[in-house]
Motif scaffolding. Structure first.
Motif, PDB file in Angstrom:
ATOM      1  N   ALA A 168      89.266  52.554  33.322  1.00 36.97           N
ATOM      2  CA  ALA A 168      89.288  52.432  31.861  1.00 36.97           C
ATOM      3  C   ALA A 168      90.373  53.300  31.225  1.00 36.97           C
ATOM      4  N   LEU A 169      90.792  54.330  31.928  1.00 38.95           N
ATOM      5  CA  LEU A 169      91.780  55.250  31.370  1.00 38.95           C
ATOM      6  C   LEU A 169      93.135  54.603  31.136  1.00 38.95           C
ATOM      7  N   THR A 170      93.467  53.596  31.896  1.00 34.87           N
ATOM      8  CA  THR A 170      94.786  52.974  31.759  1.00 34.87           C
ATOM      9  C   THR A 170      94.721  51.463  31.557  1.00 34.87           C
ATOM     10  N   ALA A 171      93.517  50.921  31.421  1.00 33.45           N
ATOM     11  CA  ALA A 171      93.366  49.473  31.316  1.00 33.45           C
ATOM     12  C   ALA A 171      94.105  48.922  30.096  1.00 33.45           C
ATOM     13  N   GLY A 172      94.895  47.887  30.326  1.00 37.56           N
ATOM     14  CA  GLY A 172      95.611  47.233  29.228  1.00 37.56           C
ATOM     15  C   GLY A 172      95.313  45.757  29.144  1.00 37.56           C
ATOM     16  N   GLN A 173      95.062  45.134  30.286  1.00 45.10           N
ATOM     17  CA  GLN A 173      94.760  43.706  30.342  1.00 45.10           C
ATOM     18  C   GLN A 173      93.252  43.525  30.496  1.00 45.10           C
ATOM     19  N   PHE A 174      92.593  43.219  29.399  1.00 43.49           N
ATOM     20  CA  PHE A 174      91.153  42.979  29.427  1.00 43.49           C
ATOM     21  C   PHE A 174      90.791  42.071  28.251  1.00 43.49           C
ATOM     22  N   PRO A 175      89.719  41.307  28.355  1.00 44.51           N
ATOM     23  CA  PRO A 175      89.334  40.399  27.270  1.00 44.51           C
ATOM     24  C   PRO A 175      88.781  41.156  26.074  1.00 44.51           C
ATOM     25  N   ASP A 176      88.934  40.563  24.893  1.00 41.91           N
ATOM     26  CA  ASP A 176      88.303  41.144  23.710  1.00 41.91           C
ATOM     27  C   ASP A 176      86.787  41.104  23.891  1.00 41.91           C
ATOM     28  N   SER A 177      86.102  42.047  23.286  1.00 36.29           N
ATOM     29  CA  SER A 177      84.650  42.082  23.396  1.00 36.29           C
ATOM     30  C   SER A 177      84.026  40.932  22.608  1.00 36.29           C
ATOM     31  N   HIS A 178      82.804  40.600  22.964  1.00 37.62           N
ATOM     32  CA  HIS A 178      82.076  39.540  22.269  1.00 37.62           C
ATOM     33  C   HIS A 178      81.689  39.960  20.858  1.00 37.62           C
ATOM     34  N   LEU A 179      81.671  41.260  20.601  1.00 34.85           N
ATOM     35  CA  LEU A 179      81.177  41.780  19.326  1.00 34.85           C
ATOM     36  C   LEU A 179      81.873  41.162  18.122  1.00 34.85           C
ATOM     37  N   TYR A 180      83.201  41.062  18.184  1.00 35.30           N
ATOM     38  CA  TYR A 180      83.957  40.550  17.047  1.00 35.30           C
ATOM     39  C   TYR A 180      84.549  39.161  17.307  1.00 35.30           C
ATOM     40  N   SER A 181      84.084  38.502  18.356  1.00 37.92           N
ATOM     41  CA  SER A 181      84.619  37.212  18.711  1.00 37.92           C
ATOM     42  C   SER A 181      84.308  36.159  17.650  1.00 37.92           C
ATOM     43  N   ALA A 182      85.269  35.249  17.422  1.00 36.85           N
ATOM     44  CA  ALA A 182      85.035  34.139  16.492  1.00 36.85           C
ATOM     45  C   ALA A 182      83.988  33.187  17.023  1.00 36.85           C
ATOM     46  N   ASP A 183      83.752  33.212  18.339  1.00 34.81           N
ATOM     47  CA  ASP A 183      82.761  32.330  18.952  1.00 34.81           C
ATOM     48  C   ASP A 183      81.336  32.873  18.847  1.00 34.81           C
ATOM     49  N   ARG A 184      81.206  34.092  18.402  1.00 34.29           N
ATOM     50  CA  ARG A 184      79.888  34.692  18.304  1.00 34.29           C
ATOM     51  C   ARG A 184      79.103  34.066  17.152  1.00 34.29           C
ATOM     52  N   CYS A 185      77.859  33.755  17.429  1.00 35.74           N
ATOM     53  CA  CYS A 185      76.989  33.180  16.400  1.00 35.74           C
ATOM     54  C   CYS A 185      76.589  34.265  15.405  1.00 35.74           C
ATOM     55  N   ARG A 186      76.886  34.043  14.130  1.00 29.21           N
ATOM     56  CA  ARG A 186      76.568  35.009  13.078  1.00 29.21           C
ATOM     57  C   ARG A 186      75.666  34.364  12.035  1.00 29.21           C
TER      58      ARG A 186
END
Length: 247
Positions: free
Chosen positions: A228-246
């Motif tokens: 995690a200290l150097t990670a740059g390539q990772f998916p966005d979290s589900h928390l703010y995803s446009a696909d998340r049901c709100r």
């Protein structure tokens, strides 16, 4: 009266909660670890407060001060560095206070690992890279580690690991973790996090021990290990995803 165990934070005097500051300002007795708690926090004590540095006191002597304050009907602000829930020796004090019939409560503080992560500018839980943080230490002259909590066992998950009270054993730490994390695993050592003399060392398990030795870091530091200290390539979290049901 009440003994208020208060997390004084990692070092910077302004990294204390409003509640903690209020309790200090109201307590006529203040017990603090002089080598770890910033002196500026003692300025909040009320005039005439009894201020006791516990750095060289035994557990019996510390409890005696609390019991004496209890007998006089005086609240106690008991300041611990970081957060009382982690490596604070609060549990043994609470056990003694229970026996003595002295009431207490706990106010959390900013832990050292959180201050270190802030200084590093990193989130320690990165989507699909690391979702677990292990907080641990090593045993040398200190209390022995419980069975199953050795670094080889804990490191098998390759989760983000934060080691407290271990920088003086950096060579041993590196040797024990390399087998599971790999020599190229990112590592950071943050000494005196949040303080004016903060020092940050970055490297890998392959070279961090030499950097720590060269910098002369021997105490008041945390070791952070993990991708995690150097990670740059990772998916966005589900928390703010446009696909998340709100709603």
């Amino acid at each position: 009266m009440t003994v208020h165990f208060i997390g004084a934070g990692p070092g910077a005097a302004d990294l204390i909660t409003l509640r903690g500051h209020r309790l200090i300002a109201a307590a006529p007795v203040c017990l603090y670890a002089g080598s770890l708690v910033p002196e500026e926090l003692l300025d909040a004590c009320p005039p005439g407060a009894r201020k006791i540095d516990t750095a060289n006191l035994t557990l019996d002597e510390i409890i005696a001060e609390m019991v004496a304050a209890h007998g006089s009907g005086k609240d106690v602000a008991r300041l611990h560095s970081g957060d009382p829930s982690v490596f604070s020796a609060v549990a043994e004090q609470m056990r003694r206070l229970d026996t003595a019939g002295v009431s207490y409560d706990v106010t959390p503080g900013v832990p050292a690992f959180a201050a270190a992560a802030a200084s590093l500018g990193r989130e320690l839980t990165v989507p699909e890279v690391a979702q677990t943080i292990i907080l641990t230490r090593t045993a040398e002259r200190a209390t022995a580690m419980p069975p199953g909590e050795d670094l080889a066992t804990l490191g098998a998950s390759r989760a983000t690991m934060v080691l407290h009270l271990a920088v003086q054993r950096i060579d041993a730490v590196v040797a024990e973790l390399t087998a599971t994390y790999g020599a190229d695993c990112p590592v950071a050592v943050v000494a005196r996090a949040s303080r004016p003399d903060e020092l940050i060392l970055r490297g890998t398990l392959d070279d961090i021990a030499a950097k720590v030795t060269a910098a002369g870091v021997r105490r008041t530091a945390v070791i952070v290990v993990g991708a995690a200290l150097t990670a740059g390539q990772f998916p966005d979290s589900h928390l703010y995803s446009a696909d998340r049901c709100r709603p």
